[in-house]
Structure formats: C-alpha cells, structure tokens
Design a protein around this motif. Structure first.
Motif, PDB file in Angstrom:
ATOM      1  N   ASP A 234     -14.697  -2.186 -11.297  1.00 25.28           N
ATOM      2  CA  ASP A 234     -15.022  -3.214 -12.295  1.00 25.28           C
ATOM      3  C   ASP A 234     -14.416  -4.572 -11.952  1.00 25.28           C
ATOM      4  OD1 ASP A 234     -16.366  -1.278 -13.862  1.00 25.28           O
ATOM      5  OD2 ASP A 234     -14.456  -0.640 -14.732  1.00 25.28           O
ATOM      6  N   VAL A 235     -13.168  -4.545 -11.484  1.00 26.27           N
ATOM      7  CA  VAL A 235     -12.452  -5.789 -11.164  1.00 26.27           C
ATOM      8  C   VAL A 235     -11.723  -5.617  -9.832  1.00 26.27           C
ATOM      9  CG1 VAL A 235     -10.713  -7.472 -11.904  1.00 26.27           C
ATOM     10  CG2 VAL A 235     -12.080  -6.252 -13.623  1.00 26.27           C
ATOM     11  N   SER A 236     -11.894  -6.583  -8.940  1.00 29.59           N
ATOM     12  CA  SER A 236     -11.164  -6.597  -7.667  1.00 29.59           C
ATOM     13  C   SER A 236      -9.918  -7.472  -7.809  1.00 29.59           C
ATOM     14  CB  SER A 236     -12.045  -7.142  -6.543  1.00 29.59           C
ATOM     15  OG  SER A 236     -13.074  -6.235  -6.229  1.00 29.59           O
ATOM     16  N   VAL A 237      -8.832  -7.058  -7.145  1.00 30.86           N
ATOM     17  CA  VAL A 237      -7.551  -7.771  -7.254  1.00 30.86           C
ATOM     18  C   VAL A 237      -6.969  -7.988  -5.859  1.00 30.86           C
ATOM     19  CG1 VAL A 237      -5.189  -7.697  -8.144  1.00 30.86           C
ATOM     20  CG2 VAL A 237      -7.078  -6.782  -9.537  1.00 30.86           C
ATOM     21  N   ILE A 238      -6.513  -9.210  -5.591  1.00 33.00           N
ATOM     22  CA  ILE A 238      -5.784  -9.534  -4.357  1.00 33.00           C
ATOM     23  C   ILE A 238      -4.482 -10.221  -4.739  1.00 33.00           C
ATOM     24  CG2 ILE A 238      -5.766 -10.922  -2.246  1.00 33.00           C
ATOM     25  CD1 ILE A 238      -8.692 -10.510  -1.946  1.00 33.00           C
ATOM     26  N   GLY A 239      -3.397  -9.823  -4.072  1.00 38.81           N
ATOM     27  CA  GLY A 239      -2.087 -10.425  -4.310  1.00 38.81           C
ATOM     28  C   GLY A 239      -1.655 -11.312  -3.161  1.00 38.81           C
ATOM     29  N   PHE A 240      -0.370 -11.624  -3.131  1.00 37.42           N
ATOM     30  CA  PHE A 240       0.184 -12.477  -2.067  1.00 37.42           C
ATOM     31  C   PHE A 240       1.634 -12.056  -1.831  1.00 37.42           C
ATOM     32  CE2 PHE A 240       1.810 -16.016   0.228  1.00 37.42           C
ATOM     33  CZ  PHE A 240       0.738 -16.726   0.749  1.00 37.42           C
ATOM     34  N   ASP A 241       2.009 -11.870  -0.587  1.00 35.56           N
ATOM     35  CA  ASP A 241       3.359 -11.548  -0.097  1.00 35.56           C
ATOM     36  C   ASP A 241       3.345 -10.310   0.783  1.00 35.56           C
ATOM     37  OD1 ASP A 241       4.770 -13.655  -1.167  1.00 35.56           O
ATOM     38  OD2 ASP A 241       5.440 -12.567  -2.933  1.00 35.56           O
ATOM     39  N   ASP A 242       2.627  -9.254   0.351  1.00 35.92           N
ATOM     40  CA  ASP A 242       2.686  -7.939   0.980  1.00 35.92           C
ATOM     41  C   ASP A 242       4.107  -7.387   0.939  1.00 35.92           C
ATOM     42  OD1 ASP A 242       1.632  -5.649   2.132  1.00 35.92           O
ATOM     43  OD2 ASP A 242       2.020  -6.338   4.182  1.00 35.92           O
ATOM     44  N   ILE A 243       4.630  -7.230  -0.280  1.00 38.13           N
ATOM     45  CA  ILE A 243       5.932  -6.597  -0.454  1.00 38.13           C
ATOM     46  C   ILE A 243       5.832  -5.142   0.002  1.00 38.13           C
ATOM     47  CG2 ILE A 243       6.577  -8.151  -2.341  1.00 38.13           C
ATOM     48  CD1 ILE A 243       5.920  -5.917  -4.306  1.00 38.13           C
ATOM     49  N   PRO A 244       6.939  -4.488   0.352  1.00 33.49           N
ATOM     50  CA  PRO A 244       6.872  -3.109   0.863  1.00 33.49           C
ATOM     51  C   PRO A 244       6.175  -2.145  -0.088  1.00 33.49           C
ATOM     52  CG  PRO A 244       9.045  -4.042   1.256  1.00 33.49           C
ATOM     53  CD  PRO A 244       8.304  -5.029   0.405  1.00 33.49           C
ATOM     54  N   GLU A 245       6.255  -2.396  -1.405  1.00 35.78           N
ATOM     55  CA  GLU A 245       5.649  -1.486  -2.377  1.00 35.78           C
ATOM     56  C   GLU A 245       4.141  -1.681  -2.528  1.00 35.78           C
ATOM     57  OE1 GLU A 245       9.887  -2.314  -3.226  1.00 35.78           O
ATOM     58  OE2 GLU A 245       8.112  -3.585  -3.028  1.00 35.78           O
ATOM     59  N   ALA A 246       3.583  -2.752  -1.980  1.00 29.73           N
ATOM     60  CA  ALA A 246       2.175  -3.082  -2.211  1.00 29.73           C
ATOM     61  C   ALA A 246       1.233  -1.969  -1.738  1.00 29.73           C
ATOM     62  CB  ALA A 246       1.817  -4.393  -1.519  1.00 29.73           C
ATOM     63  N   ALA A 247       1.592  -1.303  -0.658  1.00 26.63           N
ATOM     64  CA  ALA A 247       0.739  -0.234  -0.136  1.00 26.63           C
ATOM     65  C   ALA A 247       0.762   1.006  -1.026  1.00 26.63           C
ATOM     66  CB  ALA A 247       1.181   0.142   1.279  1.00 26.63           C
ATOM     67  N   TYR A 248       1.692   1.057  -2.003  1.00 24.71           N
ATOM     68  CA  TYR A 248       1.833   2.241  -2.850  1.00 24.71           C
ATOM     69  C   TYR A 248       1.439   1.969  -4.299  1.00 24.71           C
ATOM     70  CZ  TYR A 248       4.318   3.682   1.298  1.00 24.71           C
ATOM     71  OH  TYR A 248       4.626   3.971   2.601  1.00 24.71           O
ATOM     72  N   PHE A 249       0.904   0.766  -4.580  1.00 21.16           N
ATOM     73  CA  PHE A 249       0.329   0.519  -5.894  1.00 21.16           C
ATOM     74  C   PHE A 249      -0.874   1.443  -6.085  1.00 21.16           C
ATOM     75  CE2 PHE A 249       1.636  -4.272  -6.395  1.00 21.16           C
ATOM     76  CZ  PHE A 249       2.959  -3.898  -6.316  1.00 21.16           C
ATOM     77  N   ILE A 250      -1.336   1.587  -7.326  1.00 22.58           N
ATOM     78  CA  ILE A 250      -2.548   2.353  -7.618  1.00 22.58           C
ATOM     79  C   ILE A 250      -3.604   1.395  -8.179  1.00 22.58           C
ATOM     80  CG2 ILE A 250      -3.560   4.247  -8.928  1.00 22.58           C
ATOM     81  CD1 ILE A 250      -0.838   5.547  -9.017  1.00 22.58           C
ATOM     82  N   PRO A 251      -4.633   1.089  -7.375  1.00 23.06           N
ATOM     83  CA  PRO A 251      -4.824   1.473  -5.975  1.00 23.06           C
ATOM     84  C   PRO A 251      -3.968   0.604  -5.040  1.00 23.06           C
ATOM     85  CG  PRO A 251      -6.597   0.034  -6.649  1.00 23.06           C
ATOM     86  CD  PRO A 251      -5.757   0.271  -7.890  1.00 23.06           C
ATOM     87  N   PRO A 252      -3.839   1.022  -3.771  1.00 22.26           N
ATOM     88  CA  PRO A 252      -3.098   0.189  -2.809  1.00 22.26           C
ATOM     89  C   PRO A 252      -3.647  -1.241  -2.802  1.00 22.26           C
ATOM     90  CG  PRO A 252      -3.544   2.330  -1.869  1.00 22.26           C
ATOM     91  CD  PRO A 252      -4.312   2.275  -3.171  1.00 22.26           C
ATOM     92  N   LEU A 253      -2.725  -2.204  -2.774  1.00 16.93           N
ATOM     93  CA  LEU A 253      -3.097  -3.598  -3.025  1.00 16.93           C
ATOM     94  C   LEU A 253      -3.544  -4.340  -1.770  1.00 16.93           C
ATOM     95  CD1 LEU A 253      -3.109  -5.870  -5.208  1.00 16.93           C
ATOM     96  CD2 LEU A 253      -0.780  -6.422  -4.455  1.00 16.93           C
ATOM     97  N   THR A 254      -4.727  -4.927  -1.841  1.00 20.00           N
ATOM     98  CA  THR A 254      -5.137  -5.915  -0.848  1.00 20.00           C
ATOM     99  C   THR A 254      -4.337  -7.182  -1.122  1.00 20.00           C
ATOM    100  OG1 THR A 254      -7.374  -5.017  -0.671  1.00 20.00           O
ATOM    101  CG2 THR A 254      -7.062  -7.306   0.010  1.00 20.00           C
ATOM    102  N   THR A 255      -3.773  -7.775  -0.075  1.00 20.38           N
ATOM    103  CA  THR A 255      -2.851  -8.895  -0.300  1.00 20.38           C
ATOM    104  C   THR A 255      -2.792  -9.792   0.925  1.00 20.38           C
ATOM    105  OG1 THR A 255      -0.579  -9.442  -1.005  1.00 20.38           O
ATOM    106  CG2 THR A 255      -0.834  -7.598   0.517  1.00 20.38           C
TER     107      THR A 255
END
Length: 346
Positions: A278-299
């Motif tokens: 429904d909604v796509s999300v992109i972050g900024f930084d690529d902190i170590p935890e970003a790959a373990y968000f639900i869902p894994p974060l594009t950043t």
C-alpha cells in the motif's frame, strides 16, 4: 591468625621499574641521545639504527612518555573533537572512526560533546581543547547556527569542519543527491508523488535532504505535498506518520532518517496500511538495524567511517604541513534496495 604473615594468595606487591631511554640505548648499543632522536622522528638517523632502536624498545616494552615527548617536539599528539549531540548514530559513528584512525597515526583524541547549540558553547569548547594543547581541531556542528559560529574559532590551530556550507577545510556527505535519487526511485516505481518526513530545519543535513526531495519532484513535474516539521527520532516519525497513514492518497514516503522511517512503519502497521503493497518507504543513513526492520528498509547509505577517516587525514595533513587547507571533501551516498519500497498500488 597472623595477618602480617606472607601469603601466596597476596602476591608480590613490589613494582618493577619501567625501562628508560638508557636501557633501550644499552640494549641497542647506541647513545641515549640517538634513542631520543629516533622517538622524535629526527631525519638524521639511519634506517638501520632506527630499526635497531625500535627492536630494543619492543623487547623491553619501552613506551615513550607522552608528556615528555610533547615538551621535546612541541606537539601533544592529541586531536580535539567538538560535537553537538554525540548520542546520534551519525556523530557517534564518525567519532568512533576518528578515534581509531588517530590511534593508527599514534595520536590521542579528546572529545567534548556539546549540550547546547550556541556560539558561546562551541567557542568555550575550542578554548578548553586549545588549553589542553591539542594539535588540531575537528568540529561536528550538526546545527546550522553552529556551522556559522565556527567562523569565530581560533585561526592559529589546524581545523576541519564537518558538513559546512561555506567554511573550509571541510568534510561532509552529499546530502542532496541521495534524497533526490530516492525520490526518483519511487517515482520510477509508478508513484504519482512522494511524501516527505523532514528532519529539524535548523540542521544543514535536513535542509539538503528536503531540497533534494523537492527538486526531484519539480524536475519530474510531480505534485509537491506539504510537510510536517519534526526531529530525528522514531517518535517524531510515528506521530507524523499517523497523519500520512490516514491519507489514502499517500503511497510513497521518503523519511529524513532511518529512525523517522521506523516510527512511520509502526504508524502504517497500526493503520492497516501494508508496506510496500500500500505504501512504500525509504529512509536515510542505513543504520545497522535497518536490514532487520519489518520489512527490511530501503534506505540511502552514508559512509560515516569514510567521513571520520577523511576528517582525520585532512587534519593530520595540515598539522604536518603547517598550513591551513582549502579542501572540501564530499563523500558520496548509495541507495540500498531492500523490501520496503515497491511498485505503486494499482
């Protein structure tokens, strides 16, 4: 029981005297003046003699006294670091890499973390570090007002400023191109527009990320949605994310940092909006935890280690040359594609 009686468990309380210059000289078969010249990096010492002295020093576990060496060379071999809000992931990561690089170059680091963003606080911190005899200074201002106050720093000490708009020498990350690329990426996935959760407007990084997002929309001829001010925290992303989650027109969001994105992901989950369906999300930084968000974060990944290394190298370059540099080093960012961004819903 005789408490004064010797005991095997109490061990030997005697302290062994540390080896000195004369001990190293005796083992190496040279004069103590020669040993002193080796540890002062004197040019008139042959490579053979230098190797012999260093081998003797290693065998004796001899370590030159830092204070004595500073008196002899006129250098403390200490780098000063002033940072605002060193608890944030970015500044903390940069400082850690600075300390590692300084150690490799046989330098110490002295760090002052500022609690308030003012010209007075940064000037006082710089004076404290200069009072400690630091050989150079790295300033991580963060806030735009602090970037301006670095103009009032002493001019007689080597300096590197992080993320500076106008001051050199400086090291920073390309805060503009990454957000622009993230926004274009979402538009290319078929989203009509991209909403944005900006960082605090007093931060140079937040302003540049906002500018990159906005320019990408303008160039694509896409609508520019209004934004709500906030800070860098997950709580701020959640609070503002509730408003975005309630709007069915929102299908794509670029968050100013990964913590904002984390809060947004929770707001979307609570509203029953699926990511990325429904909604796509992109972050900024690529902190170590970003790959373990639900869902894994594009950043957007920024290389904090490269920033830390570059700042120390640029500062040491000035210390060795004795001249203020006019360099401005910009570190590129990288889009890291994971599962939080997908095609626009049909």
């Amino acid at each position: 029981m005789n408490l004064d009686a010797p005991s095997e468990d109490r061990g030997d309380a005697r302290v062994t005297a540390r080896p000195g210059l004369r001990d190293v000289a005796k083992l190496a078969g040279v004069s103590h003046q020669t040993v002193s010249r080796v540890f002062k990096d004197h040019p008139r010492v042959s490579s053979e003699t230098r190797a012999k002295v260093l081998a003797a020093a290693a065998q004796l576990d001899f370590r030159p006294n830092a204070f004595a060496r500073a008196l002899a060379t006129g250098r403390s071999r200490t780098l000063g670091v002033v940072s605002f809000d060193a608890t944030l992931y970015g500044p903390a990561s940069m400082i850690s890499e600075m300390e590692r690089c300084a150690r490799q170059a046989d330098y110490f680091t002295s760090v002052i973390a500022l609690q308030s963003a003012s010209q007075r606080s940064i000037s006082e911190a710089a004076e404290r570090l200069r009072g400690q005899g630091v050989d150079g200074l790295i300033v991580i201002p963060g806030h735009v007002p602090l970037t301006q106050t670095t103009k009032h720093l002493p001019s007689d000490i080597p300096l590197v400023v992080m993320e500076s708009e106008t001051i050199v020498p400086a090291v920073g990350v390309d805060q503009y191109s990454g957000p622009k690329a993230a926004t274009r990426y979402l538009l290319d996935l078929g989203h009509r527009t991209v909403h944005h959760l900006p960082g605090p407007p007093s931060w140079l990084e937040a302003r540049e990320r906002h500018r990159g997002w906005r320019d990408a929309l303008i160039e694509a001829g896409a609508p520019i949605p209004p934004t709500l001010p906030g800070d860098w925290s997950a709580g701020s992303g959640y609070d503002r994310g509730l408003a975005l989650a309630a709007d069915p027109e929102v299908t794509a969001v670029f968050a100013a940092n990964d913590q904002n994105a984390l809060g947004l992901l929770r707001a979307l989950y609570e509203a029953g909006r699926r990511v990325p369906d429904d909604v796509s999300v992109i972050g900024f930084d690529d902190i170590p935890e970003a790959a373990y968000f639900i869902p894994p974060l594009t950043t957007i990944r920024q290389d904090f280690a490269a920033v830390g290394r570059s700042s120390v190298n640029l500062l040491l370059e000035q210390i060795e040359s004795g001249r203020r540099s006019d360099k401005k080093i910009i570190i590129s960012t990288e889009l890291v594609s994971r599962s939080s961004a997908g095609r626009a819903p049909a």
